[in-house]
Scaffold this motif. Structure first.
Motif, PDB file in Angstrom:
ATOM      1  N   ILE A  10       0.833  -1.213   0.000  1.00 49.30           N
ATOM      2  CA  ILE A  10       0.000   0.000   0.000  1.00 49.30           C
ATOM      3  C   ILE A  10       0.863   1.256   0.000  1.00 49.30           C
ATOM      4  CG2 ILE A  10      -1.664   1.348   1.341  1.00 49.30           C
ATOM      5  CD1 ILE A  10      -2.812  -1.342   2.341  1.00 49.30           C
ATOM      6  N   PHE A  11       1.854   1.296   0.903  1.00 50.54           N
ATOM      7  CA  PHE A  11       2.687   2.489   1.027  1.00 50.54           C
ATOM      8  C   PHE A  11       3.619   2.687  -0.172  1.00 50.54           C
ATOM      9  CE2 PHE A  11       1.751   2.019   5.649  1.00 50.54           C
ATOM     10  CZ  PHE A  11       1.237   3.289   5.849  1.00 50.54           C
ATOM     11  N   SER A  12       4.002   1.589  -0.825  1.00 47.45           N
ATOM     12  CA  SER A  12       4.910   1.713  -1.966  1.00 47.45           C
ATOM     13  C   SER A  12       4.258   2.382  -3.163  1.00 47.45           C
ATOM     14  CB  SER A  12       5.429   0.331  -2.377  1.00 47.45           C
ATOM     15  OG  SER A  12       4.370  -0.486  -2.852  1.00 47.45           O
ATOM     16  N   ASN A  13       2.924   2.450  -3.172  1.00 46.81           N
ATOM     17  CA  ASN A  13       2.205   3.087  -4.278  1.00 46.81           C
ATOM     18  C   ASN A  13       1.836   4.537  -4.001  1.00 46.81           C
ATOM     19  OD1 ASN A  13       2.167   0.824  -6.024  1.00 46.81           O
ATOM     20  ND2 ASN A  13       0.506  -0.089  -4.848  1.00 46.81           N
ATOM     21  N   THR A  14       2.227   5.044  -2.846  1.00 48.34           N
ATOM     22  CA  THR A  14       1.949   6.449  -2.539  1.00 48.34           C
ATOM     23  C   THR A  14       2.972   7.328  -3.261  1.00 48.34           C
ATOM     24  OG1 THR A  14       3.347   6.348  -0.559  1.00 48.34           O
ATOM     25  CG2 THR A  14       0.989   5.886  -0.282  1.00 48.34           C
ATOM     26  N   PRO A  15       2.570   8.539  -3.702  1.00 47.73           N
ATOM     27  CA  PRO A  15       3.483   9.422  -4.458  1.00 47.73           C
ATOM     28  C   PRO A  15       4.784   9.728  -3.730  1.00 47.73           C
ATOM     29  CG  PRO A  15       1.230  10.249  -4.555  1.00 47.73           C
ATOM     30  CD  PRO A  15       1.230   9.118  -3.555  1.00 47.73           C
ATOM     31  N   LEU A  16       4.711   9.841  -2.396  1.00 51.46           N
ATOM     32  CA  LEU A  16       5.900  10.198  -1.624  1.00 51.46           C
ATOM     33  C   LEU A  16       6.943   9.081  -1.605  1.00 51.46           C
ATOM     34  CD1 LEU A  16       7.149  12.401   0.191  1.00 51.46           C
ATOM     35  CD2 LEU A  16       6.085  11.243   2.157  1.00 51.46           C
ATOM     36  N   ILE A  17       6.493   7.833  -1.606  1.00 53.16           N
ATOM     37  CA  ILE A  17       7.384   6.677  -1.450  1.00 53.16           C
ATOM     38  C   ILE A  17       7.710   6.007  -2.783  1.00 53.16           C
ATOM     39  CG2 ILE A  17       7.634   4.403  -0.338  1.00 53.16           C
ATOM     40  CD1 ILE A  17       7.681   6.675   1.631  1.00 53.16           C
ATOM     41  N   GLU A  18       6.785   6.039  -3.716  1.00 54.63           N
ATOM     42  CA  GLU A  18       6.869   5.226  -4.933  1.00 54.63           C
ATOM     43  C   GLU A  18       8.208   5.324  -5.647  1.00 54.63           C
ATOM     44  OE1 GLU A  18       4.210   4.345  -8.955  1.00 54.63           O
ATOM     45  OE2 GLU A  18       3.861   6.164  -7.774  1.00 54.63           O
TER      46      GLU A  18
END
Length: 232
Positions: free
Chosen positions: A169-177
């Protein structure tokens, strides 16, 4: 022990340790990994979508996580020997066993990469397998560490599934991706409008981060094996 005696005993030691860490249901995880790999590969070929190295990397990610899942999560619970009196047992034995796990998975990844090259898109087998080993080391050593804390294969499996979903889930956020904090960062998928030099820097930082984290997880797990008698 002489060199001749060591060479004589080495195959038996390897066979014994492989029997412990890959005992039980690993064959089913290997079969599942191959079936998922074959299914995804067939789906890509059937849809005739664009294929490149980044696609092959993503294609191999899930099967290779499955490969490390069983030996890392249930390896200690499969250990039934009683060599408690050996000095630095936790380092000398389980350190070698972890190495054997990753060598075996690396060889399997080379085979999978070769199949992908044959049927989908030509890739550098060693480079593709080596890049996949970074997240494999991270997840494998993390699972190993949790297995020494929970002392339960099933408990560790539940924890790793929850962590895997959270990371997905977090890997698809703009900040982390597209940052080096992304555990699932695809080094072969260069973002549009990104300078190659900047992207290469992100990849290097990502691999250093994964390697350092993997080392920390492994050391914590090995230190926890001081209370190894409670696992058996």
């Amino acid at each position: 022990m002489t060199l001749k005696q060591f060479i004589y005993l080495l195959p038996r030691l390897v066979k014994y340790n492989l029997k412990i860490i890959f005992a039980g249901r690993f064959i089913w995880f290997l079969l599942a990994a191959f079936l998922f790999f074959a299914y995804f590969m067939f789906q890509i070929a059937w849809s005739r979508s664009e294929v490149n190295e980044g696609v092959v990397y993503n294609l191999l990610m899930f099967p290779c996580v499955l490969l490390v899942f069983y030996p890392a999560v249930f390896g200690i619970q499969n250990d039934e020997d009683s060599l408690f009196g050996i000095p630095d047992y936790k380092y000398k034995v389980w350190g070698v066993r972890l190495l054997m796990i990753y060598v075996a998975i690396f060889v399997i990844l080379i085979v999978f990469s070769w199949l992908a090259t044959l049927l989908l898109y030509p890739v550098n087998l060693l480079e593709m397998s080596a890049q996949l080993m970074f997240p494999i080391l991270f997840f494998g050593n993390l699972a190993f560490m949790f297995s020494t804390i929970t002392r339960s294969g099933n408990g560790t499996a539940v924890l790793m599934i929850i962590i895997g979903i959270a990371l997905l889930i977090f890997s698809n956020t703009p900040l982390i991706e597209r940052s080096f904090w992304n555990i699932l960062l695809n080094p072969f998928s260069i973002p549009r409008n990104s300078l190659p030099v900047i992207w290469e820097s992100i990849i290097i930082k990502s691999r250093i981060f994964l390697l350092v984290a993997s080392t920390i997880w492994m050391l914590i797990g090995l230190l926890n094996l001081q209370k190894r008698e409670k696992f058996v």
